[in-house]
Design an enzyme around this catalytic site. Structure first.
Site, PDB file in Angstrom:
ATOM      1  N   ARG A   1      40.588  44.513  26.564  1.00 32.12           N
ATOM      2  CA  ARG A   1      40.981  45.325  25.477  1.00 32.12           C
ATOM      3  C   ARG A   1      42.281  46.199  26.082  1.00 32.12           C
ATOM      4  O   ARG A   1      42.726  46.097  27.010  1.00 32.12           O
ATOM      5  CB  ARG A   1      39.816  46.501  25.148  1.00 32.12           C
ATOM      6  CG  ARG A   1      39.730  47.221  26.383  1.00 32.12           C
ATOM      7  CD  ARG A   1      38.843  48.608  26.520  1.00 32.12           C
ATOM      8  NE  ARG A   1      39.152  49.317  27.993  1.00 32.12           N
ATOM      9  CZ  ARG A   1      38.353  49.016  29.010  1.00 32.12           C
ATOM     10  NH1 ARG A   1      37.431  48.029  28.741  1.00 32.12           N
ATOM     11  NH2 ARG A   1      38.194  49.730  29.873  1.00 32.12           N
TER      12      ARG A   1
ATOM     13  N   VAL B   1      43.001  52.672  28.261  1.00 35.96           N
ATOM     14  CA  VAL B   1      43.523  54.134  28.050  1.00 35.96           C
ATOM     15  C   VAL B   1      44.833  54.264  28.779  1.00 35.96           C
ATOM     16  O   VAL B   1      45.560  55.043  28.342  1.00 35.96           O
ATOM     17  CB  VAL B   1      42.359  55.109  28.708  1.00 35.96           C
ATOM     18  CG1 VAL B   1      42.742  56.617  28.493  1.00 35.96           C
ATOM     19  CG2 VAL B   1      41.184  55.135  27.867  1.00 35.96           C
TER      20      VAL B   1
ATOM     21  N   GLY C   1      31.282  50.957  36.238  1.00 41.27           N
ATOM     22  CA  GLY C   1      30.637  51.914  36.978  1.00 41.27           C
ATOM     23  C   GLY C   1      29.159  52.241  36.470  1.00 41.27           C
ATOM     24  O   GLY C   1      28.103  52.873  37.505  1.00 41.27           O
TER      25      GLY C   1
ATOM     26  N   GLU D   1      26.839  43.179  45.833  1.00 39.52           N
ATOM     27  CA  GLU D   1      27.952  42.799  46.353  1.00 39.52           C
ATOM     28  C   GLU D   1      28.266  43.705  47.744  1.00 39.52           C
ATOM     29  O   GLU D   1      27.377  44.922  47.825  1.00 39.52           O
ATOM     30  CB  GLU D   1      29.154  43.458  45.383  1.00 39.52           C
ATOM     31  CG  GLU D   1      29.904  42.272  44.551  1.00 39.52           C
ATOM     32  CD  GLU D   1      30.872  43.213  43.689  1.00 39.52           C
ATOM     33  OE1 GLU D   1      31.256  42.574  42.746  1.00 39.52           O
ATOM     34  OE2 GLU D   1      31.318  44.189  44.205  1.00 39.52           O
TER      35      GLU D   1
HETATM   36  C1  MV4 Z   1      33.090  48.843  43.858  1.00 40.63           C
HETATM   37  C2  MV4 Z   1      33.517  49.689  44.854  1.00 40.63           C
HETATM   38  C3  MV4 Z   1      33.427  49.230  46.280  1.00 40.63           C
HETATM   39  N1  MV4 Z   1      32.897  48.179  46.576  1.00 40.63           N
HETATM   40  N2  MV4 Z   1      32.569  47.531  44.178  1.00 40.63           N
HETATM   41  C4  MV4 Z   1      33.849  51.558  39.947  1.00 40.63           C
HETATM   42  C5  MV4 Z   1      33.993  51.080  38.702  1.00 40.63           C
HETATM   43  C6  MV4 Z   1      33.890  49.380  38.371  1.00 40.63           C
HETATM   44  N3  MV4 Z   1      34.737  48.915  37.824  1.00 40.63           N
HETATM   45  C7  MV4 Z   1      33.647  49.123  40.017  1.00 40.63           C
HETATM   46  N4  MV4 Z   1      33.761  50.376  40.639  1.00 40.63           N
HETATM   47  C8  MV4 Z   1      33.716  50.157  42.242  1.00 40.63           C
HETATM   48  N5  MV4 Z   1      33.184  49.085  42.572  1.00 40.63           N
HETATM   49  C9  MV4 Z   1      32.413  47.419  45.712  1.00 40.63           C
HETATM   50  N6  MV4 Z   1      32.001  46.238  46.055  1.00 40.63           N
HETATM   51  C10 MV4 Z   1      34.402  50.923  44.516  1.00 40.63           C
HETATM   52  C11 MV4 Z   1      34.448  50.940  43.318  1.00 40.63           C
HETATM   53  C12 MV4 Z   1      35.016  52.375  42.703  1.00 40.63           C
HETATM   54  C13 MV4 Z   1      34.510  53.654  42.971  1.00 40.63           C
HETATM   55  C14 MV4 Z   1      33.537  53.790  43.544  1.00 40.63           C
HETATM   56  C15 MV4 Z   1      32.999  55.171  44.097  1.00 40.63           C
HETATM   57  C16 MV4 Z   1      33.532  56.133  43.505  1.00 40.63           C
HETATM   58  C17 MV4 Z   1      34.602  55.975  43.038  1.00 40.63           C
HETATM   59  C18 MV4 Z   1      34.942  54.813  42.678  1.00 40.63           C
HETATM   60  C19 MV4 Z   1      36.448  54.649  41.970  1.00 40.63           C
HETATM   61  C20 MV4 Z   1      36.847  53.128  41.695  1.00 40.63           C
HETATM   62  C21 MV4 Z   1      36.142  52.090  41.885  1.00 40.63           C
END
Ligand code: MV4
Length: 446
Positions: free
Chosen positions: A292, A295, A165, A200
């Site tokens: 890894r 958690v 994030g 993306e």
């Molecule tokens: C995203 C997404 C929606 N669309 N990518 C958050 C952590 C990272 N590993 C990837 N994440 C996200 N990527 C695209 N193309 C939504 C998330 C996302 C998220 C975004 C806003 C608020 C809470 C979230 C929780 C999990 C994942």
């Protein structure tokens, strides 16, 4: 065979690794900063070495100090836990060069998957669906605007070397692109040492569902089902559960098989996680791979009966997985609540001294913690106080058990996420399993 393991970590995960080592009869070495002198990982390891002052950069991230501690104590393997050096390809290389077994994947795997943009390309090659988007982007915004229009809005800018994030920015329209790119690039540079980003398509209504895999050095790979991690705030997970209410047995075998194939293509060996995003129409896309122990690994352990940390150690000493996919049964339901010391209004860490702590227990309740009464949560490290993992025969039982366990937790002296957990568990949407990555937005702005 590994003779002695140094644990390059602190807190609950250091204790978790000590548990596995004790049960396997492997002696342990704890390392600690001066802030952690009175910590339980120091007390329960067979040996302990101070590696520096409280700041992580000079202790838990100090590679020469950690390696010296291993050499002084004759440890022949290092378990990095999560965070700190767990995803440092360089650290894994240094271990190798010093003849120390790094309990994790190869430096090449860490490096490849740590580059989220290369990981995307690699997984696409391996046949996994990825979110429509670009590779690394550069050049003036006038050149990038057509690319953005091609993807469509909303889109999301992500740090190429990021993950979890940080350095992410959502763009709702063309005029926002230039500003979002600038901010994402500077955040990426500050956090990951590289300003590289990619774009993306943004999926606003989505679920974050990740598949646990386990791979040995002999080409055997299995998946252990999924974890639903949609309930997050500030891109930090709050509640995780397994299995996901959204995943049918069919989808589980299909996506699980893809995750296995992906791990095989990159010759992965260790526990690992393939993170997917699922949209409201059942489409799913690979997002990133975590190289890894995570958690939230206990929820998978509870429903599979497999001790993931012991498996990591067995794989590191080149043992074969003792079972194949058919032998893996998912049984029951598990929910993990991360109990952090944090301000309920801002979701920001709230360090301080714990004046009273009585963790819950009883049938089906597991608590992973290194805290005790009089323990101080310092601003130097993560604000995680405890993980509460409740198992039930089904989701309803797991929820009621979590409710009673939260009710039976005494934690005084610091503000914590316990009230937030109770509020989430009382929500109809949660009880019905209607989760999205925006679940927590109902109570906060951003
Ligand atoms: C995203 C997404 C929606 N669309 N990518 C958050 C952590 C990272 N590993 C990837 N994440 C996200 N990527 C695209 N193309 C939504 C998330 C996302 C998220 C975004 C806003 C608020 C809470 C979230 C929780 C999990 C994942």
């Amino acid at each position: 065979m590994i003779r002695k393991i140094l644990i390059a970590n602190r807190g609950e995960i250091a204790l978790r690794i000590i548990c596995a080592c004790k049960e396997m009869g492997i002696p342990t070495v704890a390392v600690y900063s001066t802030a952690d002198q009175n910590s339980l990982h120091v007390r329960f390891a067979d040996e302990a070495i101070c590696i520096g002052p409280p700041q992580s950069a000079e202790s838990y991230l100090n590679i020469p100090a950690v390696i010296s501690a291993a050499e002084i104590t004759n440890a022949d393997a290092i378990h990095p836990g999560y965070g700190f050096l767990a995803e440092s390809a360089y650290f894994a290389e240094v271990c190798e060069a010093c003849g120390i077994t790094f309990i994790g994947p190869s430096p090449e795997s860490i490096r490849l998957m740590g580059d989220k943009e290369r990981a995307r390309a690699t997984m696409k090659e391996a046949g996994l669906p990825i979110v429509p988007g670009t590779g690394r982007i550069e050049g003036p915004v006038s050149d990038l605007l057509p690319l953005a229009e091609g993807i469509g809005y909303p889109l999301i800018v992500k740090a190429a070397n990021g993950g979890g994030g940080k350095g992410m920015r959502i763009v709702n329209s063309g005029p926002e692109l230039a500003g979002a790119l600038k901010i994402a690039q500077s955040e990426a540079l500050a956090a990951f040492g590289s300003p590289d980003v990619y774009m993306e398509k943004y999926l606003p209504i989505a679920r974050h569902i990740e598949f646990q895999i386990l791979a040995d050095h002999h080409g055997n790979v299995v998946h252990l089902g999924e974890r639903e991690c949609s309930i997050q705030r500030r891109y930090q997970k709050l509640i995780e559960e397994a299995p996901s209410t959204y995943i049918t047995p069919d989808v589980r075998s299909k996506v699980g098989a893809l995750a296995v194939k992906a791990a095989q293509t990159v010759n992965y060996a260790n526990a690992g996680t393939m993170e997917f995003i699922f949209d409201e129409n059942g489409n799913y896309y690979f997002m990133e791979m975590n190289t890894r122990i995570q958690v939230e690994h206990p929820v998978t352990e509870m429903i599979t009966g497999i001790d993931l940390v012991k498996e990591q150690i067995r794989v590191a000493q080149r043992e074969k997985l003792g079972y194949d996919q058919q032998k893996i049964d998912l049984r029951g339901h598990a929910i993990e609540c991360r109990i952090n010391a944090e301000c309920p209004e801002t979701f920001l860490p709230f360090p301080g001294k714990i004046t009273a702590f009585h963790p819950p227990s009883g049938f089906g309740v597991r608590v992973e913690t290194a805290a005790y009464s009089e323990y101080e949560i310092t601003p130097n490290y993560d604000s995680l106080v405890a993980k509460l993992i409740c198992f039930g025969r089904d989701r309803a039982e797991a929820i009621s058990r979590t409710n009673r366990a939260l009710e039976m937790t005494v934690l005084e002296g610091v503000k914590s996420t316990i009230p937030l957990h109770r509020k989430v568990l009382a929500e109809e949407d949660f009880v019905k399993g209607r989760l999205t990555t925006r679940f927590l937005e109902r109570w906060s702005r951003r």
